[in-house]
Design an enzyme around this catalytic site. Structure first.
Site, PDB file in Angstrom:
ATOM      1  N   THR A  33      77.696 122.962  37.292  1.00 33.77           N
ATOM      2  CA  THR A  33      77.765 124.399  37.589  1.00 33.77           C
ATOM      3  C   THR A  33      79.010 125.038  36.977  1.00 33.77           C
ATOM      4  OG1 THR A  33      78.609 123.797  39.774  1.00 33.77           O
ATOM      5  CG2 THR A  33      76.324 124.468  39.659  1.00 33.77           C
ATOM      6  N   HIS A 126      65.453 112.493  35.425  1.00 36.04           N
ATOM      7  CA  HIS A 126      64.560 113.632  35.195  1.00 36.04           C
ATOM      8  C   HIS A 126      64.412 113.964  33.721  1.00 36.04           C
ATOM      9  CE1 HIS A 126      65.606 115.039  39.566  1.00 36.04           C
ATOM     10  NE2 HIS A 126      64.836 113.977  39.545  1.00 36.04           N
ATOM     11  N   CYS A 160      51.953 117.606  17.637  1.00 35.85           N
ATOM     12  CA  CYS A 160      52.421 116.511  16.778  1.00 35.85           C
ATOM     13  C   CYS A 160      51.374 116.241  15.695  1.00 35.85           C
ATOM     14  CB  CYS A 160      52.630 115.274  17.635  1.00 35.85           C
ATOM     15  SG  CYS A 160      53.238 113.834  16.748  1.00 35.85           S
ATOM     16  N   CYS A 162      50.077 113.577  15.113  1.00 35.57           N
ATOM     17  CA  CYS A 162      49.080 112.651  15.690  1.00 35.57           C
ATOM     18  C   CYS A 162      48.089 113.383  16.588  1.00 35.57           C
ATOM     19  CB  CYS A 162      49.775 111.534  16.478  1.00 35.57           C
ATOM     20  SG  CYS A 162      50.255 111.989  18.161  1.00 35.57           S
ATOM     21  N   ASN A 225      80.748 116.473  47.118  1.00 29.61           N
ATOM     22  CA  ASN A 225      79.757 117.555  47.115  1.00 29.61           C
ATOM     23  C   ASN A 225      80.283 118.714  47.949  1.00 29.61           C
ATOM     24  OD1 ASN A 225      77.051 118.272  46.163  1.00 29.61           O
ATOM     25  ND2 ASN A 225      76.511 118.391  48.337  1.00 29.61           N
TER      26      ASN A 225
HETATM   27 ZN   LIG Z   1      52.522 112.185  18.214  1.00 33.52          ZN
END
Ligand SMILES: [Zn+2]
Length: 253
Positions: A33, A126, A160, A162, A225
């Site tokens: 932050t 994440h 992509c 592909c 924290n």
């Molecule tokens: Zn791909």
């Protein structure tokens, strides 16, 4: 013990750092932050104003993919130039000193890598929003390339070669947690003798499981924290101070 003031906090932390052999930091939004990146999950944050695009929706709808990329580019204009903060730099110093075997983060901003921690030693629960991946073949794409194609194709997300869809390297709502990263995070946690939870409210599972795992495994637990967390009671040291203020004395120059 809840540190009564900043000086006591830094003093106690210094002792713990000196005694530890393997410090494993676990970081959340709070460490970024001060770099100007808001906590998107907080009340009034981005995800309370913009409905998240679920992973299934991204896969099923071209409009969802286009919207997802439009949002990402808007973010890039706003937060694209952020730099690591004092917390990141202090952890990078401990890492360079050989005290930190690896680091676990809930953040997607790449700021630990930017502060000098090898990407191979950052476990991102994440994912990472600073590049994109093909969801089929895994090929990596840079955001500048995606943006150029997006604009050239009349604001449509490129695919992509592909045929797979290209998405930022983040884990979306409704997308499975990356198994390999989860496993590495667990290994790191179990190998630590000092576990540092920094800037995470520790309410989102599986994140909340790590401090507990570390503690049960005999590690010392420090929680830094702003707000209290439900694990404060089992921590060896709790610091409700500003993360940058607490960690800046540990930046090696
Ligand atoms: Zn791909």
């Amino acid at each position: 013990m809840i540190a009564p003031d900043l000086e006591t906090a830094v003093y106690a932390l210094r002792d713990l750092f000196e005694e530890a052999q393997a410090i494993v930091p676990f970081t959340g939004a709070g460490i970024s932050t001060e770099c100007g990146i808001p906590d998107f999950r907080s009340p009034g944050g981005f995800w309370t104003k913009n409905r998240p695009i679920q992973f299934d929706e991204f896969m099923a709808s071209r409009e969802a993919r286009d919207l997802s990329w439009r949002r990402r580019f808007a973010m890039l204009d706003q937060f694209g130039a952020v730099q690591p903060g004092r917390g990141h730099r202090a952890l990078a110093s401990l890492y360079r000193a050989g005290k930190v075997p690896g680091l676990i983060t809930q953040n997607i901003d790449n700021l630990h890598q930017d502060s000098g921690v090898d990407a191979a030693d950052v476990v991102e629960l994440h994912g990472n929003t600073t590049y994109a991946l093909c969801l089929e073949c895994g090929k990596r794409y840079e955001l500048a390339w995606v943006r150029e194609k997006f604009e050239a194709e009349g604001q449509h997300a490129p695919d992509c070669a592909c045929g797979g869809f290209i998405k930022t390297g983040t884990i979306s709502f409704g997308q499975a947690m990356p198994a390999a990263q989860m496993e590495r995070a667990e290994q790191l946690t179990r190998s630590s003798d000092l576990f540092l939870s920094i800037g995470s409210s520790l309410v989102v599972w599986p994140a909340a499981g790590f401090p507990l795992m570390a503690k049960r495994n005999g590690a010392r637990l420090v929680i830094i924290n702003r707000e209290p967390t439900e694990f404060d009671d089992i921590a060896d040291l709790v610091l409700h101070h500003d993360i940058g203020d607490v960690l800046s004395p540990f930046i090696a120059h």
